[in-house]
Design an enzyme around this catalytic site. Structure first.
Site, short mmCIF file in Angstrom:
data_model
loop_
_atom_site.label_atom_id
_atom_site.label_comp_id
_atom_site.label_asym_id
_atom_site.label_seq_id
_atom_site.Cartn_x
_atom_site.Cartn_y
_atom_site.Cartn_z
N SER A 205 1.55 -5.47 0.30
CA SER A 205 0.56 -6.45 0.75
C SER A 205 -0.40 -6.77 -0.40
O SER A 205 -0.68 -5.93 -1.25
CB SER A 205 -0.21 -5.93 1.96
OG SER A 205 -0.81 -4.67 1.67
N SER A 237 0.01 -0.98 0.28
CA SER A 237 -1.04 -1.87 -0.21
C SER A 237 -0.95 -2.02 -1.71
O SER A 237 -0.44 -1.15 -2.41
CB SER A 237 -2.42 -1.31 0.15
OG SER A 237 -2.73 -0.18 -0.67
N ASP A 238 -1.46 -3.15 -2.22
CA ASP A 238 -1.78 -3.20 -3.63
C ASP A 238 -2.92 -2.20 -3.86
O ASP A 238 -3.66 -1.86 -2.93
CB ASP A 238 -2.19 -4.60 -4.06
CG ASP A 238 -1.91 -4.85 -5.54
OD1 ASP A 238 -1.79 -3.87 -6.30
OD2 ASP A 238 -1.81 -6.03 -5.94
N TRP A 239 -3.06 -1.72 -5.08
CA TRP A 239 -3.95 -0.60 -5.35
C TRP A 239 -5.40 -0.94 -5.01
O TRP A 239 -5.96 -1.89 -5.54
CB TRP A 239 -3.79 -0.16 -6.79
CG TRP A 239 -2.78 0.94 -6.98
CD1 TRP A 239 -2.93 2.08 -7.72
CD2 TRP A 239 -1.46 1.05 -6.40
NE1 TRP A 239 -1.80 2.88 -7.63
CE2 TRP A 239 -0.89 2.27 -6.84
CE3 TRP A 239 -0.69 0.24 -5.55
CZ2 TRP A 239 0.39 2.70 -6.45
CZ3 TRP A 239 0.57 0.66 -5.17
CH2 TRP A 239 1.10 1.87 -5.62
N GLY A 241 -6.33 -2.01 -2.13
CA GLY A 241 -6.33 -3.20 -1.28
C GLY A 241 -6.76 -2.93 0.15
O GLY A 241 -7.15 -3.87 0.86
#
Length: 840
Positions: A205, A237-239, A241
């Protein structure tokens, strides 16, 4: 990995899910929630009670870095994703995916964080090089081949960033406003294919919001991703996020990275007990993580979904990457200069700093550290020998070069490189180590918890006479000394600096110093680490700038060398300061002086070849005058060898343009990438890239410099008249195109005198009046043809039913509009056959 030969191992997907559900039920709420946040920057938690091992994840669009973001653990550096798409060769992309899996397993990695399949909506997108194409169909087809290749060898692939993360400005907070049909047909379409056809095991995401809701909390994670498409993998998640405990916990977001800290943990346990988040939702997330673990062989009692990859020998890696790089190079123009005869003894002037200091990859999280990079100068010298002479012409970059083995030695060990010490508050040495490069980075490393100062020292030796500059790049508290003389001490944070952008592409501070060849100076840099967003991170470069004092004289020397040579090869391109993750491009121009260099060399030598190395389009005001021009797209570690292969004719330039290049910035259809009041409106709708160029051309608009699909080779081709037949689906018959698609057959003959490659492209058009808006034309399929001189074949292209469909915002479903359509076939969007009509 786990021994899965147990008698209790699950044997079918249904058995596996039942087995995993039993494991989930054995865990306490605290144990389950613990699994939903990373254990570290790159790892997931283990759980010995149920036989769950640690899973390591790593960035993987163009190579697998592993847990170390530096030279200590080198990686195969693939051509950029745009280069892969430029090949239009899904079989080779599949094989490159298998290489990613082999690299991952060699480094103990179970999940590769790629491919990036965001759309190249605007050429100003800073991360353009990491995505495939402006076309959603081509992006999906190439991305799916990559996913299948990675997962065929037991490593999870992670299509990212879901969804509409197509530019970098304010990407953590931007709200992308996009209508339902455009979202489905353009931006979700590549992800849909990678899930439904590719069977992706993860999806990442994105940071941004879509239509008002941040993606880690957005309903799009549930529908269409999980409910409609049947995605049974993990949404990671993106880091950093995941930002809200309850909203993300109740959404279809499964895993928050990195760890161990985050907004879930104890707060999520409390939210479940307070009834704000259902424990059923927690169980679903854990089940998906355990399903992933089983697929990659990290869960006792579950057999891995595919044979686990073995490391490849270096010779195999180098050969494939050399092949792949050449196959993505696009020959835009050739007035008979190419190919060059390597045995003729003709003199070759190689001009431009980009030939000597190779940019093999884009900047940011896709960066890896290969054990070697073949520069264009080295590749051409290997191919053409003593006939090659070099001149830099202009300074190509203002960035610091990290000190490395060529100029630096460790003052403690005497080895080439840098000596690094980690010091505690009281001056105690926590750790010291030798490093091979001055580019240094530690993310979430436990040692940083005991570290007050990171010290880097090296002995710099000047390779030639001249005025150098030595210094550092980074943000924060630094102290820098040259031969014991203090040059900088305190906070380095230039006004207007964006911290996130600077983390990926930090500003520099450098100091001039005149040195004679062989003269040495001692460089010492101290940095005091600071917590960034709750994460321990250190990133800085100890480096230098090469002498380049008389720009006019260097330009004249390059022009004189070109005039005195039989052939001139000018290598130009973008830099880390112009094109990288973390920021969008301010313009599409090459660095200052490069266009003038190209113009002057072309004027001096009528046999000039211009090699443009950029991840995305640049404006080329000299293109009409250039005898030959190639585009290379950050082609990976074998770039110089591949360029030499193409220039010498040892290999065909196999690339075709996957994204349109404009002749002028004013012509670019989508220029705006900056949000207004936090919102970025995708008001162009379906008409991005070549679709908008075609729409404008129909009303007298400008033509692009390089049209979508264009690319030349070293032989000639004839395409016959296309014929249409029933689709390949079982039971297809003439007349039910809407259900089964159709087959387009095109006679193709190599009428030249050498073997070559052609990409036969099929586009659709709506002919009769339509009740809905349609692009003027859209890509629906293609075939890659490779054949010997004189050989004739028939290219067969399957057009899927989906290519005829549109997303109905009234029905919230895919629909096919009846009426008359046309097939047009060609070798680019600008060279198409007459329409061949058919009725739906």
């Amino acid at each position: 990995m786990t021994d899965t030969s147990t008698d209790t191992a699950a044997t079918t997907p249904e058995d596996t899910d039942e087995f995993i559900a039993g494991l989930v039920s054995d865990l306490s709420l605290e144990q389950k929630v613990r699994l939903l946040t990373g254990a570290s920057f790159w790892t997931l938690h283990d759980e010995p009670q149920i036989g769950l091992e640690t899973i390591v994840v790593s960035d993987g669009p163009a190579g697998v870095r592993g847990q170390l973001w530096d030279e200590r653990d080198s990686s195969a550096n693939l051509p950029s994703p745009t280069a892969l798409a430029a090949s239009w060769d899904v079989e080779r992309v599949f094989e490159l995916g298998q290489l990613i899996a082999a690299e991952a397993r060699r480094k103990g990695v179970g999940v590769a964080l790629g491919p990036t399949v965001n759309i190249q909506r605007s050429p100003r997108g800073g991360r353009h090089f990491e995505a495939y194409s402006e076309d959603p169909w081509l992006s999906g087809v190439v991305g799916t081949a990559f996913v299948k290749g990675v997962q065929s060898r037991g490593v999870g692939a992670t299509p990212k960033h879901y969804v509409a993360n197509d530019s970098e400005t304010d990407r953590m907070t931007v709200d992308v406003v996009v209508d339902e049909r455009t979202l489905r047909e353009v931006y979700l379409a590549p992800f849909e294919r990678m899930v439904t056809e590719g069977g992706a095991w993860l999806v990442m995401s994105s940071y941004n919001s879509v239509n008002g809701i941040t993606m880690t909390e957005n309903e799009l994670l549930r529908s269409p991703l999980k409910d409609e498409w049947g995605f049974d993998g993990v949404v990671v998640s993106d880091w950093m996020g995941v930002r809200d405990t309850v909203a993300a916990g109740a959404a279809a977001q499964d895993l928050a990275m990195p760890g161990p800290d985050g907004v879930w943990g104890d707060a999520l346990v409390e939210a479940v007990r307070a009834g704000q988040v259902s424990e059923t939702d927690i169980d679903e997330k854990v089940l998906r993580i355990l399903r992933l673990a089983g697929r990659i062989g990290a869960l006792a009692g579950v057999e891995a979904a595919a044979p686990l990859a073995e490391p490849w020998p270096q010779e195999r890696i180098d050969a494939l990457l050399r092949e792949a790089a050449a196959d993505g190079i696009v020959l835009v123009k050739n007035d008979g200069v190419l190919p060059l005869d390597a045995g003729s003894g003709q003199s070759i002037a190689v001009i431009g700093q980009h030939a000597r200091i190779a940019r093999s990859q884009g900047g940011g999280s896709a960066t890896v550290f290969p054990d070697h990079v073949v520069t264009p100068l080295a590749g051409l010298t290997e191919a053409f020998g003593d006939a090659v002479r070099f001149a830099p012409g202009v300074r190509s970059s203002e960035s610091l070069l990290p000190v490395d083995a060529s100029v630096a030695s460790d003052p403690v060990t005497g080895e080439s490189g840098v000596h690094v010490r980690f010091l505690s508050d009281d001056g105690r040495v926590v750790l010291d180590e030798h490093r091979g490069s001055g580019r240094l980075m530690w993310l979430g490393d436990p040692i940083l918890g005991d570290t007050a100062v990171v010290e880097a020292k090296t002995t710099f030796t000047a390779p030639a006479d001249g005025e150098y500059a030595v210094g550092f790049a980074g943000l924060g508290l630094f102290r820098f000394e040259v031969d014991g003389e203090l040059k900088s001490d305190g906070l380095f944070f230039p006004e207007g600096t964006d911290p996130f952008m600077a983390f990926l592409n930090p500003p520099k501070q450098s100091f001039p110093i005149r040195l004679a060849a062989g003269q040495t100076v001692e460089l010492r840099l101290e940095h005091r680490p600071q917590q960034q967003a709750g994460l321990s991170a250190v990133m800085f470069t100890l480096g230098y700038e090469e002498p380049f004092s008389d720009a006019d004289a260097e330009l004249e020397r390059a022009v004189a060398l070109a005039a005195d040579s039989d052939v001139a090869v000018v290598v130009v391109g973008t830099t880390d300061q112009l094109e990288s993750e973390g920021f969008d491009r301010a313009n599409l121009r090459l660095p200052e002086g490069q266009d003038e260099l190209v113009r002057r060399v072309i004027a001096a030598n009528p046999r000039t070849v211009v090699v443009v190395n950029s991840g995305g389009p640049v404006i080329m005001p000299w293109l009409d005058d250039a005898p030959a021009t190639l585009l290379t797209w950050f082609p990976g570690q074998e770039m110089g060898a591949a360029i030499a292969d193409v220039l010498s004719g040892a290999r065909e330039p196999g690339g075709r343009i996957p994204t349109t290049w404009a002749a002028a910035e004013d012509d670019v259809p989508v220029w705006q990438v900056e949000p207004v009041d936090g919102k970025l409106f995708y008001s162009e709708g379906l008409n991005i890239g070549y679709r908008e160029w075609a729409r404008r051309a129909a009303v007298g608009g400008p033509a692009p410099a390089i049209p979508f699909g264009h690319g030349l080779g070293y032989t000639e081709w004839e395409l016959g008249e296309p014929t249409l037949g029933a689709g390949a689906a079982a039971g297809a018959h003439e007349g039910d195109v809407a259900t089964h698609g159709l087959t387009v057959s095109v006679p193709v003959t190599n009428v030249g005198d050498r073997a070559g490659k052609q990409v036969v492209q099929v586009y659709l058009q709506r002919v009769s009046d339509s009740a809905i808006e349609r692009p003027v034309l859209w890509l629906a399929g293609y075939a890659v043809v490779r054949s010997e001189p004189g050989a004739a074949t028939v290219a067969s292209v399957e057009v899927e039913p989906r290519s005829l469909q549109y997303w109905s915002v009234d029905d919230h479903a895919w629909r096919t509009e009846e009426g008359t359509y046309a097939v047009r076939v060609g070798t680019s969007v600008a060279t198409l056959s007459a329409p061949v009509e058919f009725t739906v």
